[in-house]
Design a protein around this motif. Structure first.
Motif: not given
Lengths: 519, 304, 295
Positions: C245-250, A343, A118, C252, C241-243, A173, A304
């Motif tokens: 693209s990043v968050a969708a991949n984590l 990832n 990402w 957390a 920012v974490l809301k 996720t 997710n």
């Protein structure tokens, strides 16, 4: 006038002259210094660490308040074990993508950097940003080399070069929606199992609670629903309107706005929008539907699976009167794909001064629990502690939670499942969910397809443009005449060159499928 | 050349005084200008700026191929013209009032207050706009409802947004611009006004025949300065107010937002630079022509 | 005659007060809403939007801004020092250049103006700029990267030149006859006569330094060197920012920054400048030139 022209010309002359100088300088310090020459080994076969080095590392995200202490301790350990210290830089989240790209473009000597699918890992790989680790790994990170699964190495291999060390942390996720179970029961609505029960729930809370079910920015809730409902799969990251039609037919690539499924879906969404499941200004809204759930004026939120678990845990702590549950969209087709290893991962840019030592540090970090716990969880007895069964409590019991917090940096790049510890206060539904996912897991065949869109980049830009201008309002049911809007959307896509993009992606997928022996 | 050396000798000190600034621009502006070459390459990290393959005008394609370039250029230019002229006009009026009004305390307070919007980030401006205009909870629609009138769905109509955007831009720059005119008024010698007063001119006469003519050079200068950036949009303003709301793009899309969205999925240094180069070139030609015309008519007012 | 003058002055004052009052109100109201919002609870803002007065008064947003007060004070110090130094140095260079360019007998004033103005039209973009500062000047993580590049801008020089143009040439000429050198003329005569211009440019420079977070964003890596604006932007950005693209991949979950926090941040940054601004206004005094010319 003439005099002015001469002067202008001389200015330009000056500029181009300087350009020449600059070019000469940058040309000289290019990439010709080969890093292939591995550091000499001592006789015992162990890498030579007699020279003291300082490494330059970059992580995405912000430092923790306690980071200075943690890093100091880490460096003491490193100095003793590897005769090395690391300057750990944090990129901070403001414009991190810009900064991330600048790091590579500047040619700064960086020994290790966070890398991820990402964070443009595939594109940067294709543009030649990373160092090939193939020959270094067995010598300088033998345990990592042995323990990272074969498939994960394959995912980061490009033209025979291994360009990153992926994290070893299988996670799922998939998307889904968090919704209010207490309202559902109170209003006697069915549990959400499919699209119809979802509609009943939204309709029920809309009438019974007089609120907008997906309040605020509802785009994610609708867009992810669409993809999961029809099993339209993104290819190699976010492939926009070009998708594989299903997991089982990877070669069948389509531009989804031209499918019948799309027509059916947007017609349904139009009825949802008309019923007021979201507001007419939803595309302009900035606030998350989750904030409205907290305020009592929202009823559903896209998350997710791990994100949902976090959201529900948080809600239990801070708003215990709101009861939430989760509907994962995987229930539509009953399978789930794990995230790629890359990832999250760590990579070494070509500019690195000491790639060998850097790998040795990473090896320690991933595999030595002492290193791992320090850099991931912080200081034991302060930021965290373990319970008897190995769960983690943070901050450590006895610490004042107002002053000491759990340690948090973007440590995802070196995550290793064997050193991970589950949190003690997690949502009980999460474990069940993970069990469920494990049972229906299938390998991810779409994400590792490397595409940089170079040959069709202008068409891709135009298509993305049309998607935002015409596609999004249409999918949110915010157009007066759906049929006419579909017509416009499709013709605009054609003009933008969607066929060229489709063609390019189809070819890439076919080549990949041939290579991997897919149907 | 010999003329230059003679001049250098004659005005040694003057040259010395301006040298630091010139050196500054050479280092910080002209030196990095080599970067415009990115617009003509397919950038990769192996080659860097000059080693990447040369691709000619390919990076410009995404601007004109989809046919959007003309309407984008038109939108951008019209918005900027509105910003420049309405903005400067209001700033001028405010400056005149503030310099002539009697109440000292009032003037100072008003001036401070007008500076406030400058500090409000566009993120918050965006939040305000949403709070004012959204259909369900927006202030305006709530008022309409209260008075028993029909609500108006702003987010389904493109027309009002032109005015909303211009309004917020002018609003935000009001205090800032007023200061420039105020300073210009302050540098007008009091003698003129005293003399006019003795001749029996009233306040409107004095403004009409003294203040305004003295402000014309500043006005023209500011307009000229702004013209160079006429294709460069206020990205933050548009992005925070309109965001990714495709339904409103028809009247509110400018080059900067278009480029941003185009490259959001697949960022490309070459294409980004190409768009910037187009904007610069357009502004350059415009400024050169306008400056040339002004130079022909009133040499004093020209920029260079 | 006298009566007519008074009547028009009265009319002018009425119109002026009305117009300025309305405009002030339009400018004040949103700011007031921000202040009110910064003291509101998060749930209230989400539910009801902006309000003139918060119904539940809370300091929680300010508490989270000042959760690490030492860091904030350090950042204030960095910002204040940078702003003060940058403004003074910048004013010195800009006013010198402006003076030279305003001299009608300086032959190259037009071509040099062009040389300066040209830089506002074309730029190489972020990457070469970054390479220049980091690689050639070696200013990564140095205060110099925050101080120097912003010091001089074409826009300010040209404005300065314009202000100085209105100083009568006779002053320069008579000084020359008295045997004063160029630098003396500039420092002893021109500068004192240019206070409105200097105040304006100084204000602009100061604001630019104070508001700059971008330079720190890309050049500063040590937390202790963050200026105020960047520190606060960081608080807002980290979760925002974490809301995406990043968050969708984590696996957390991150808490987004609250609306009230955004507003508290705006107030904390703006506050000091607003208190300073009235002090600056005294430099906008009329009619300084008269005495000088006569003298």
């Amino acid at each position: 006038m003439k005099q002015r022209l001469t002067k202008m010309l001389s200015v330009f002359l000056m500029v181009s002259l300087m350009a020449g100088i600059l070019a000469a300088c940058s040309g000289g310090s290019g990439d010709d210094e080969s890093t292939k020459a591995a550091a000499p080994k001592t006789e015992s076969g162990k890498p030579d660490i007699s020279k003291k080095v300082e490494l330059n590392w970059y992580l995405v995200g912000d430092a923790d308040k306690d980071s200075p202490q943690v890093i100091e301790k880490w460096n003491q350990m490193l100095a003793k074990d590897l005769n090395t210290t690391v300057k750990l830089n944090f990129m901070t989240w403001n414009d991190w993508q810009t900064k991330y790209n600048l790091l590579f473009a500047s040619g700064e000597k960086i020994d290790m950097v966070f890398a991820s699918s990402w964070a443009d890992f595939f594109k940067l790989s294709k543009q030649g940003a990373f160092l090939d680790l193939k020959d270094l790994l067995p010598t300088y990170a033998p345990e990592t080399w042995k323990t990272v699964p074969e498939q994960d190495w394959k995912d980061v291999t490009f033209q025979g070069k291994i360009l990153a060390v992926p994290s070893t942390y299988p996670e799922y996720t998939p998307d889904g929606i968090v919704y209010r179970d207490d309202w559902r029961q109170e209003l006697n609505l069915p549990e959400i199992k499919d699209l119809d029960t979802m509609e009943q729930y939204y309709e029920g809370v809309k009438k019974g609670k007089k609120i907008t079910p997906i309040n605020g920015k509802a785009w994610n809730e609708v867009n992810t629903l669409f993809h999961y409902y029809y099993d339209f799969k993104n290819i190699g990251g976010d492939s926009g309107v070009i998708v594989a039609k299903s997991y089982d037919t990877p070669r069948d690539v389509v531009a989804y706005p031209f499918t019948d499924e799309f027509v059916t879906f947007v017609k349904r969404m139009k009825t949802w929008a008309d019923k007021g499941f979201w507001t007419s200004s939803t595309l302009a809204a900035q606030q998350e539907p989750g904030d409205f759930i907290k305020a009592g004026t929202g009823a559903a939120y896209w998350r997710n699976a791990p994100g949902a678990a976090g959201f529900i845990t948080d809600m239990k702590k801070n708003n215990p009167n709101i009861k939430l549950t989760y509907f994962p969209f995987t229930h539509f087709h009953n399978y789930v794909v794990p995230n790629l290893g890359i990832n999250n991962g760590m990579a070494i840019p070509k500019s690195a001064a000491n790639p060998e030592r850097s790998l040795m540090v990473l090896e320690k970090l991933r595999n030595d629990p002492e290193y791992y716990n320090l850099m991931t969880y912080g200081i034991k007895g302060r930021n965290y502690d373990f319970t008897k069964d190995g769960s983690i409590v943070s901050p450590a019991p006895g610490q004042d939670p107002a002053k000491v917090k759990g340690y948090g940096i973007a440590s995802w790049g070196w995550r290793n499942i064997k050193n991970e510890h589950p949190a003690k206060d997690r949502w009980e539904g999460e474990d069940k969910l993970i069990e469920e996912f494990k049972a229906i897991s299938k390998p991810d065949i779409f994400a590792p397809i490397m595409m940089d869109y170079q040959p069709v980049k202008s068409q891709l830009a135009a298509v993305n443009q049309v998607f935002q201008q015409y596609g999004q309002p249409l999918m949110m049911g915010l157009v007066p005449d759906v049929d006419a809007a579909i017509e416009t959307y499709r013709s605009k896509l054609k003009t933008a060159g969607v066929d060229a993009v489709l063609d390019y992606v189809t070819k890439q997928v076919a080549a990949y499928a041939d290579e991997k022996g897919l149907k | 050349m010999s003329g230059f050396i003679a001049e250098l000798r004659k005005n040694k000190i003057l040259f010395l005084m301006i040298a630091p600034v010139l050196f500054f621009f050479v280092v910080f502006s002209y030196f990095p200008m080599v970067g415009v070459y990115y617009a003509f390459t397919n950038y990769n990290f192996e080659g860097g700026l000059f080693g990447s393959p040369f691709v000619g005008m390919q990076n410009f394609k995404f601007l004109y191929e989809s046919g959007a370039l003309f309407s984008l250029t038109k939108n951008t230019v019209l918005y900027n013209l509105a910003f420049i002229f309405i903005g400067n006009f209001l700033q001028l009026i405010c400056a005149i009032f503030l310099s002539e009004l009697a109440g000292k305390w009032f003037k100072k307070t008003a001036q401070s207050i007008m500076f406030l919007p400058f500090f409000i980030s566009f993120v918050l401006v965006g939040a305000f706009v949403f709070n004012l205009f959204n259909t369900e909870t927006g202030v305006i629609n709530a008022l309409l409802k209260q008075f028993g009138m029909h609500t108006y769905d702003f987010y389904m109509n493109t027309e009002p947004w032109k005015y909303i955007i211009v309004f917020f831009n002018v609003w935000k720059g009001l205090g800032y611009g007023t200061v420039i005119y105020l300073a210009a008024i302050m540098s007008i010698s009091d003698e003129y006004h005293e003399a006019a007063k003795i001749d029996g001119a009233n306040i409107f006469h004095r403004i009409r025949y003294i203040t305004i003519p003295m402000l014309v050079p500043t006005f023209i200068l500011l307009i000229l300065l702004s013209l160079g950036g006429i294709l460069k949009g206020q990205f933050d303003l548009f992005y925070q107010i309109i965001g990714s709301n495709g339904m409103l793009f028809e009247t509110t899309d400018i080059i900067d937002t278009y480029v941003y969205r185009s490259l959001a999925v697949n960022f490309d240094i070459g294409m980004g630079t190409a768009a910037g180069l187009y904007q610069s070139f357009f502004g350059f030609v415009l400024v050169m022509s306008v400056n040339w015309i002004i130079k022909k008519t009133r040499e004093d007012y020209a920029l260079f | 005659m006298k009566i007519r003058t008074d009547r028009s002055t009265l009319l002018f004052n009425i119109v002026g007060y009305v117009v300025i009052s309305i405009l002030s109100l339009v400018c004040l109201l949103p700011f007031w809403l921000i202040i009110s919002g910064s003291f509101s609870s998060e749930a209230e803002i989400v539910r009801d939007g902006f309000k003139i007065f918060p119904s539940e008064f809370t300091f929680s947003a300010y508490q989270s801004v000042f959760s690490n007060p030492q860091q904030i004070f350090k950042a204030y110090l960095v910002s204040i020092s940078l702003t003060a130094m940058g403004t003074l140095l910048g004013l010195f260079f800009i006013s010198m250049a402006g003076y030279v360019l305003s001299r009608k007998d300086f032959k190259y004033r037009n071509s040099l103006s062009f040389f300066i103005y040209f830089t506002t039209l074309f730029s190489g973009g972020l990457i070469p700029w970054y390479i220049l500062v980091v690689k050639y000047l070696d200013w990564k993580d140095s205060y110099l990267a925050l101080l120097v590049p912003m010091m001089i801008s074409a826009w300010n020089i040209i404005l300065m030149k314009n202000f100085m143009k209105s100083i009568p040439e006779s002053i320069v000429e008579s000084a020359k006859i008295d045997g004063a050198g160029e630098f003396t003329i500039y420092s002893r005569l021109i500068l004192p006569l240019s206070t409105p211009g200097l105040a304006t440019i100084g204000l602009f420079l100061g604001l630019a330094y104070w508001n700059d977070w971008f330079s720190a964003n890309i050049f500063i890596t040590t937390e202790a060197k963050y200026p105020l604006q960047f520190l606060l932007y960081k608080i807002l950005a980290s979760a925002a920012v974490l809301k995406t693209s990043v968050a969708a991949n984590l696996s957390a979950d991150f808490k987004p920054p609250t609306e009230s926090l955004k507003m508290a941040v705006a107030i904390v940054v703006t506050g000091p400048i607003i208190f300073l601004y009235p002090f600056m206004q005294r430099y906008f005094v009329k009619g300084l030139t008269i005495g000088a010319v006569k003298g």
